[in-house]
Motif scaffolding. Structure first.
Motif, PDB file in Angstrom:
ATOM      1  N   PRO A  22       0.938  -1.433  -0.016  1.00 11.99           N
ATOM      2  CA  PRO A  22       0.032  -0.135  -0.048  1.00 11.99           C
ATOM      3  C   PRO A  22       0.995   1.263   0.110  1.00 11.99           C
ATOM      4  CG  PRO A  22      -0.450  -1.275   2.010  1.00 11.99           C
ATOM      5  CD  PRO A  22       0.692  -2.019   1.126  1.00 11.99           C
ATOM      6  N   GLN A  23       0.627   1.937  -0.758  1.00 13.20           N
ATOM      7  CA  GLN A  23       1.466   3.294  -0.859  1.00 13.20           C
ATOM      8  C   GLN A  23       2.879   3.238  -1.093  1.00 13.20           C
ATOM      9  OE1 GLN A  23      -1.013   3.632   1.971  1.00 13.20           O
ATOM     10  NE2 GLN A  23      -2.347   4.143   0.400  1.00 13.20           N
ATOM     11  N   GLY A  24       3.403   2.145  -1.840  1.00  3.89           N
ATOM     12  CA  GLY A  24       4.585   1.574  -1.966  1.00  3.89           C
ATOM     13  C   GLY A  24       5.482   1.513  -0.743  1.00  3.89           C
ATOM     14  N   ASN A  25       4.827   1.226   0.424  1.00  6.29           N
ATOM     15  CA  ASN A  25       5.425   0.790   1.595  1.00  6.29           C
ATOM     16  C   ASN A  25       6.360  -0.134   1.560  1.00  6.29           C
ATOM     17  OD1 ASN A  25       3.787   2.976   2.716  1.00  6.29           O
ATOM     18  ND2 ASN A  25       2.342   1.481   3.731  1.00  6.29           N
ATOM     19  N   ASN A  26       6.318  -0.816   0.559  1.00  2.00           N
ATOM     20  CA  ASN A  26       7.356  -2.201   0.495  1.00  2.00           C
ATOM     21  C   ASN A  26       8.625  -1.639  -0.332  1.00  2.00           C
ATOM     22  OD1 ASN A  26       5.764  -3.781   1.747  1.00  2.00           O
ATOM     23  ND2 ASN A  26       5.143  -5.008  -0.172  1.00  2.00           N
ATOM     24  N   LEU A  27       8.741  -0.203  -0.712  1.00  2.01           N
ATOM     25  CA  LEU A  27       9.759   0.150  -1.563  1.00  2.01           C
ATOM     26  C   LEU A  27      11.399  -0.042  -0.672  1.00  2.01           C
ATOM     27  CD1 LEU A  27       8.689   2.898  -3.922  1.00  2.01           C
ATOM     28  CD2 LEU A  27       9.915   0.655  -4.429  1.00  2.01           C
ATOM     29  N   PRO A  28      11.173   0.686   0.483  1.00  2.00           N
ATOM     30  CA  PRO A  28      12.407   0.575   1.292  1.00  2.00           C
ATOM     31  C   PRO A  28      12.948  -0.921   1.200  1.00  2.00           C
ATOM     32  CG  PRO A  28      10.902   2.168   2.051  1.00  2.00           C
ATOM     33  CD  PRO A  28      10.202   1.370   1.071  1.00  2.00           C
ATOM     34  N   ARG A  29      12.231  -1.836   1.794  1.00  2.00           N
ATOM     35  CA  ARG A  29      12.697  -3.261   1.934  1.00  2.00           C
ATOM     36  C   ARG A  29      13.131  -3.786   0.431  1.00  2.00           C
ATOM     37  NH1 ARG A  29      15.333  -6.398   4.843  1.00  2.00           N
ATOM     38  NH2 ARG A  29      14.544  -8.664   4.612  1.00  2.00           N
ATOM     39  N   ILE A  30      12.523  -3.515  -0.740  1.00  8.90           N
ATOM     40  CA  ILE A  30      12.778  -3.878  -1.954  1.00  8.90           C
ATOM     41  C   ILE A  30      14.263  -3.066  -2.201  1.00  8.90           C
ATOM     42  CG2 ILE A  30      12.314  -3.747  -4.394  1.00  8.90           C
ATOM     43  CD1 ILE A  30       9.337  -3.808  -3.537  1.00  8.90           C
ATOM     44  N   VAL A  31      14.475  -1.852  -2.232  1.00 12.17           N
ATOM     45  CA  VAL A  31      15.599  -1.217  -2.467  1.00 12.17           C
ATOM     46  C   VAL A  31      17.011  -2.056  -1.639  1.00 12.17           C
ATOM     47  CG1 VAL A  31      17.094   0.806  -2.079  1.00 12.17           C
ATOM     48  CG2 VAL A  31      14.669   0.802  -3.093  1.00 12.17           C
ATOM     49  N   TYR A  32      16.558  -2.293  -0.247  1.00 13.56           N
ATOM     50  CA  TYR A  32      17.433  -3.001   0.617  1.00 13.56           C
ATOM     51  C   TYR A  32      17.669  -4.342  -0.018  1.00 13.56           C
ATOM     52  CZ  TYR A  32      19.260  -5.869   4.599  1.00 13.56           C
ATOM     53  OH  TYR A  32      20.259  -6.465   5.423  1.00 13.56           O
ATOM     54  N   ILE A  33      16.777  -5.014  -0.451  1.00  9.21           N
ATOM     55  CA  ILE A  33      17.172  -6.587  -1.254  1.00  9.21           C
ATOM     56  C   ILE A  33      17.979  -6.310  -2.541  1.00  9.21           C
ATOM     57  CG2 ILE A  33      16.038  -8.341  -2.473  1.00  9.21           C
ATOM     58  CD1 ILE A  33      13.628  -8.068  -0.270  1.00  9.21           C
ATOM     59  N   ILE A  34      17.618  -5.309  -3.293  1.00 10.14           N
ATOM     60  CA  ILE A  34      18.587  -5.107  -4.407  1.00 10.14           C
ATOM     61  C   ILE A  34      19.831  -4.567  -4.134  1.00 10.14           C
ATOM     62  CG2 ILE A  34      18.793  -3.352  -6.586  1.00 10.14           C
ATOM     63  CD1 ILE A  34      15.655  -3.558  -6.558  1.00 10.14           C
ATOM     64  N   ALA A  35      19.964  -3.725  -3.215  1.00  8.02           N
ATOM     65  CA  ALA A  35      21.465  -3.275  -2.608  1.00  8.02           C
ATOM     66  C   ALA A  35      22.191  -4.599  -2.134  1.00  8.02           C
ATOM     67  CB  ALA A  35      21.249  -2.241  -1.569  1.00  8.02           C
ATOM     68  N   GLU A  36      21.536  -5.428  -1.302  1.00 10.62           N
ATOM     69  CA  GLU A  36      22.279  -6.485  -0.863  1.00 10.62           C
ATOM     70  C   GLU A  36      22.656  -7.570  -2.010  1.00 10.62           C
ATOM     71  OE1 GLU A  36      23.292  -8.106   2.332  1.00 10.62           O
ATOM     72  OE2 GLU A  36      23.449  -5.890   2.629  1.00 10.62           O
ATOM     73  N   THR A  37      21.877  -7.460  -3.159  1.00 13.86           N
ATOM     74  CA  THR A  37      22.172  -8.386  -4.039  1.00 13.86           C
ATOM     75  C   THR A  37      23.361  -8.122  -4.799  1.00 13.86           C
ATOM     76  OG1 THR A  37      19.696  -8.932  -4.445  1.00 13.86           O
ATOM     77  CG2 THR A  37      21.246  -9.208  -6.325  1.00 13.86           C
ATOM     78  N   PHE A  38      23.342  -6.671  -4.860  1.00 13.93           N
ATOM     79  CA  PHE A  38      24.691  -6.260  -5.692  1.00 13.93           C
ATOM     80  C   PHE A  38      25.711  -6.286  -4.515  1.00 13.93           C
ATOM     81  CE2 PHE A  38      21.738  -3.625  -8.333  1.00 13.93           C
ATOM     82  CZ  PHE A  38      21.845  -4.224  -9.655  1.00 13.93           C
ATOM     83  N   LEU A  39      25.594  -6.110  -3.490  1.00 16.48           N
ATOM     84  CA  LEU A  39      26.784  -6.106  -2.665  1.00 16.48           C
ATOM     85  C   LEU A  39      27.240  -7.455  -2.312  1.00 16.48           C
ATOM     86  CD1 LEU A  39      28.496  -4.629  -0.481  1.00 16.48           C
ATOM     87  CD2 LEU A  39      26.775  -5.281   1.106  1.00 16.48           C
TER      88      LEU A  39
END
Length: 91
Positions: A22-39
């Motif tokens: 809702p209202q993009g509330n998962n975006l911070p967690r998604i960005v975290y997952i993407i960052a961890e994927t690259f890291l």
């Protein structure tokens, strides 16, 4: 792994409410997952998902306020990994 990240990209590229929350509330967690994927180099360098994930980050960067709220909790290492992935995707 490509299948899992490919599905994630498909959902995010389609602005799936189930993925974004809702209202993009998962975006911070998604960005975290993407960052961890690259890291953690969870995807091979030749993965078709790497540029797609980088493009998703670029889309989020298009709204600076949302982007800042998403990356505010990332470590310096995670931010560095995101920046490097963005640079590599442009090359």
């Amino acid at each position: 792994m490509d299948a899992i990240y490919g599905l994630l990209c498909d959902l995010l590229e389609a602005n799936s409410p189930q993925a974004l929350g809702p209202q993009g509330n998962n975006l911070p967690r998604i960005v975290y997952i993407i960052a961890e994927t690259f890291l953690r180099n969870a995807l091979p360098e030749n993965s078709s998902c790497r540029p797609r994930l980088a493009n998703l980050i670029r889309m989020i960067q298009g709204n600076p306020q949302v982007f800042q709220s998403c990356v505010g909790g990332l470590s310096g290492e995670q931010m560095g990994a995101l920046q490097e992935a963005l640079r590599a995707a442009q090359a």
